[in-house]
Design an enzyme around this catalytic site. Structure first.
Site, PDB file in Angstrom:
ATOM      1  N   GLY A  39       0.940  -1.084   0.088  1.00 30.61           N
ATOM      2  CA  GLY A  39      -0.074   0.146  -0.014  1.00 30.61           C
ATOM      3  C   GLY A  39       0.889   1.144  -0.219  1.00 30.61           C
ATOM      4  N   ARG A  96       4.318 -16.014  -5.504  1.00 33.64           N
ATOM      5  CA  ARG A  96       2.730 -16.653  -5.614  1.00 33.64           C
ATOM      6  C   ARG A  96       2.186 -15.717  -6.771  1.00 33.64           C
ATOM      7  NH1 ARG A  96      -1.175 -16.845  -2.234  1.00 33.64           N
ATOM      8  NH2 ARG A  96      -1.550 -18.899  -2.818  1.00 33.64           N
ATOM      9  N   ASP A 155       5.636  -4.445   5.749  1.00 32.90           N
ATOM     10  CA  ASP A 155       5.938  -5.925   6.092  1.00 32.90           C
ATOM     11  C   ASP A 155       5.916  -7.017   5.184  1.00 32.90           C
ATOM     12  OD1 ASP A 155       3.118  -5.826   5.911  1.00 32.90           O
ATOM     13  OD2 ASP A 155       2.999  -7.093   7.847  1.00 32.90           O
ATOM     14  N   THR A 166       4.758   2.598   6.065  1.00 28.75           N
ATOM     15  CA  THR A 166       3.601   2.408   6.412  1.00 28.75           C
ATOM     16  C   THR A 166       2.977   3.575   7.139  1.00 28.75           C
ATOM     17  OG1 THR A 166       1.889   0.942   7.132  1.00 28.75           O
ATOM     18  CG2 THR A 166       4.176   0.763   8.094  1.00 28.75           C
ATOM     19  N   ASP A 206       0.662   2.883   9.003  1.00 29.62           N
ATOM     20  CA  ASP A 206       0.060   2.368  10.159  1.00 29.62           C
ATOM     21  C   ASP A 206       1.037   2.509  11.518  1.00 29.62           C
ATOM     22  OD1 ASP A 206      -2.096   1.421   8.887  1.00 29.62           O
ATOM     23  OD2 ASP A 206      -1.047  -0.472   8.375  1.00 29.62           O
ATOM     24  N   ASP A 223       3.434   0.533  12.187  1.00 29.92           N
ATOM     25  CA  ASP A 223       3.337  -0.830  13.007  1.00 29.92           C
ATOM     26  C   ASP A 223       4.489  -1.850  12.828  1.00 29.92           C
ATOM     27  OD1 ASP A 223       2.504  -1.789  10.510  1.00 29.92           O
ATOM     28  OD2 ASP A 223       0.876  -2.742  11.020  1.00 29.92           O
ATOM     29  N   ARG A 238     -25.243  15.167  17.500  1.00 32.08           N
ATOM     30  CA  ARG A 238     -25.123  13.798  17.220  1.00 32.08           C
ATOM     31  C   ARG A 238     -23.980  13.246  17.805  1.00 32.08           C
ATOM     32  NH1 ARG A 238     -26.278  14.844  10.747  1.00 32.08           N
ATOM     33  NH2 ARG A 238     -28.718  14.247  11.073  1.00 32.08           N
ATOM     34  N   MET A 240      -7.676   4.037   9.695  1.00 36.15           N
ATOM     35  CA  MET A 240      -6.774   2.840   9.422  1.00 36.15           C
ATOM     36  C   MET A 240      -6.087   2.471  10.477  1.00 36.15           C
ATOM     37  SD  MET A 240      -6.037   3.151   5.334  1.00 36.15           S
ATOM     38  CE  MET A 240      -6.982   2.458   4.154  1.00 36.15           C
ATOM     39  N   ARG A 254      -4.784  -1.188  10.635  1.00 36.16           N
ATOM     40  CA  ARG A 254      -4.831  -2.611  10.774  1.00 36.16           C
ATOM     41  C   ARG A 254      -4.774  -3.082  12.374  1.00 36.16           C
ATOM     42  NH1 ARG A 254      -0.050  -5.500   7.375  1.00 36.16           N
ATOM     43  NH2 ARG A 254       1.310  -4.170   8.796  1.00 36.16           N
ATOM     44  N   GLN A 281      -6.648   8.632   3.899  1.00 38.85           N
ATOM     45  CA  GLN A 281      -5.200   8.818   4.826  1.00 38.85           C
ATOM     46  C   GLN A 281      -4.274   8.329   4.365  1.00 38.85           C
ATOM     47  OE1 GLN A 281      -7.122   6.792   8.866  1.00 38.85           O
ATOM     48  NE2 GLN A 281      -8.069   6.298   7.055  1.00 38.85           N
TER      49      GLN A 281
HETATM   50  O1  F6P Z   1      -1.044  -0.975   5.772  1.00 37.89           O
HETATM   51  C1  F6P Z   1      -1.594   0.286   5.265  1.00 37.89           C
HETATM   52  C2  F6P Z   1      -3.063   0.105   5.179  1.00 37.89           C
HETATM   53  O2  F6P Z   1      -3.546   1.427   4.584  1.00 37.89           O
HETATM   54  C3  F6P Z   1      -3.861  -0.287   6.241  1.00 37.89           C
HETATM   55  O3  F6P Z   1      -3.853   0.797   7.205  1.00 37.89           O
HETATM   56  C4  F6P Z   1      -4.994  -0.768   5.783  1.00 37.89           C
HETATM   57  O4  F6P Z   1      -5.804  -1.753   6.398  1.00 37.89           O
HETATM   58  C5  F6P Z   1      -4.635  -1.365   4.338  1.00 37.89           C
HETATM   59  O5  F6P Z   1      -3.692  -0.834   4.161  1.00 37.89           O
HETATM   60  C6  F6P Z   1      -5.545  -1.038   3.216  1.00 37.89           C
HETATM   61  O6  F6P Z   1      -5.225  -1.719   2.302  1.00 37.89           O
HETATM   62  P1  F6P Z   1      -5.879  -1.569   0.460  1.00 37.89           P
HETATM   63  O7  F6P Z   1      -5.226  -0.510   0.055  1.00 37.89           O
HETATM   64  O8  F6P Z   1      -5.465  -2.823   0.125  1.00 37.89           O
HETATM   65  O9  F6P Z   1      -7.399  -1.352   0.949  1.00 37.89           O
END
Ligand code: F6P
Length: 392
Positions: free
Chosen positions: A12, A82, A118, A141, A143, A145, A178, A185, A187, A290
């Protein structure tokens, strides 16, 4: 002696990829090396496409440091071990790693700079085992992470985007009294939710590291109501789970994602809040917003530093590795360090504690309760606080 290097981007995208490409290319050219760009992860080496590998000269990386996306293209379906190849009219996962290694050898590539998350980092390690001479992996990333490195570029930009969205949701939530539930995002790590929730002044932040009890979330909303704060902002990480529950995945996404695609928790939480509190509740998923747009300053600088460090390590060492940032120092660490585990939010993290002290509800049994109890406000408090556009 290095003559030619190649660079690719996999997985991504994250804001800052182009800044890394630019830094790798300019710093390599400064050493007299030639730079090749591989399109779409490893696809440019696998498919017999003459445009699959491009020469990156000074002009091709001019003025790209502030652009989102990647000029090389990316994919998270380009695993050379793969790779979907057509066989008897069907796409069959096939090991084409030998072709990748052979093509790089034919192209005279002395080292590959693989920019990725990763999945891509694991692929680099496997390609090294299969005989690729040298890889310098650059972690990315939104994330944040990845283990092995303290921060990944793209994270700050994603948090800035989410924070801006939360600011905007405040005004509409307040206008309509409301509850707004916003899914971000990350993960299985709660970094984006935690940082944007704190920066955006959210009332509730739900992260995967702390399974939540929906009744505690509702209590917080009821408390606000009692306090005459008749709206609330709930930030939920896409991987957050209810106590004893499981992560929510999008239906029908398996075709493109082997491990499924997270998504839908905000809608579930919103539904429960509306049902249990009677407050009108809406949900919104920020999704790929994001990942888009121009990298913020800190991501640009980090990305440019990592790109320049990658070529420095190629020149100054003879090994493969992952370019990591630890503290404020850039180091070359074993590639496997980057994927040893998912770097989640530590439960004793100062940022988490900050959120608690600010009265943010995390939906858990709080070890230290800073949250006011559900008693009505003392009479000395003003009954209503005028909303001035910022979080209240
Ligand atoms: O790992 C980056 C990320 O943006 C995550 O936060 C999210 O879950 C995932 O990739 C979304 O991936 P895709 O672009 O395949 O929908």
């Amino acid at each position: 002696m290095i003559r030619r290097i190649a660079v690719n981007t996999g997985g991504g995208d994250a804001p800052g990829l182009n800044a890394v490409i630019r830094a790798v290319a300019i710093s390599a050219m400064g050493r007299g090396w030639e730079v090749l760009g591989i399109r779409y992860g490893y696809r440019g080496l696998i498919e017999d496409d003459p445009a699959g590998v491009v020469s990156l000269d000074r002009n091709s990386v001019r003025g790209i440091h502030h652009l989102g996306g990647t000029i090389l293209g990316s994919t998270n379906r380009g695993d050379p071990f793969r790779y979907p190849m057509m066989k008897d009219g069907q796409l069959v996962p096939t090991d084409v790693s030998g072709k990748v290694i052979r093509r790089l050898e034919e192209l005279g590539v002395d080292a590959l700079v693989a920019i990725g998350g990763d999945g891509s980092i694991k692929l680099s390690a496997k390609l090294l085992e299969r005989g690729l001479p040298r890889v310098i992996a650059v972690p990315k990333t939104i994330d944040n992470d990845l283990s092995g490195t303290d921060q990944t570029f793209g994270f700050d930009t994603a948090v800035a985007t989410a924070t801006e969205a939360i600011d905007k949701l405040h005004t509409t939530a307040q206008a309509h009294e409301r509850v707004m539930v916003v899914e971000v995002m990350g993960r299985h790590a709660g970094w984006i939710a935690l940082y944007s929730g704190i920066a955006g002044g959210a009332d509730v932040v739900l992260i995967p590291e702390l399974p939540f009890d929906i009744e505690r979330v509702c209590d917080k909303i009821r408390w606000r109501e009692v306090m005459n704060r008749r709206f609330a902002i709930v930030v939920v990480a896409e991987g957050a789970t209810e106590v004893g529950g499981a992560a929510v995945f999008k239906e029908g996404a398996g075709q493109f994602k082997e491990h499924g695609q997270l998504g839908g928790i905000a809608e579930r939480v919103a539904h429960e809040i509306q049902l249990r509190t009677g407050k009108e509740t809406r949900s919104i998923v920020l999704g790929h917003l994001q990942r888009g747009g121009s990298p913020v300053m800190t991501d640009r600088v980090l990305a440019l530093r990592l790109g320049c460090a990658a070529t420095r390590f190629i020149a100054d060492t003879t090994t493969s590795g992952l370019v990591a940032i630890r503290g404020n120092a850039i180091q070359l660490v074993p590639i496997a360090d980057g994927t040893a585990r998912i770097r989640t939010v530590p439960l004793d993290s100062d940022v988490l504690l900050t959120g608690r002290q600010l009265g943010i509800c995390f939906g858990d049994e709080q070890p230290e309760s800073f949250e006011p109890s559900l008693t009505p406000p003392p009479p000395s408090l003003p009954p209503y606080r005028v909303f001035k556009g910022g979080p209240a």
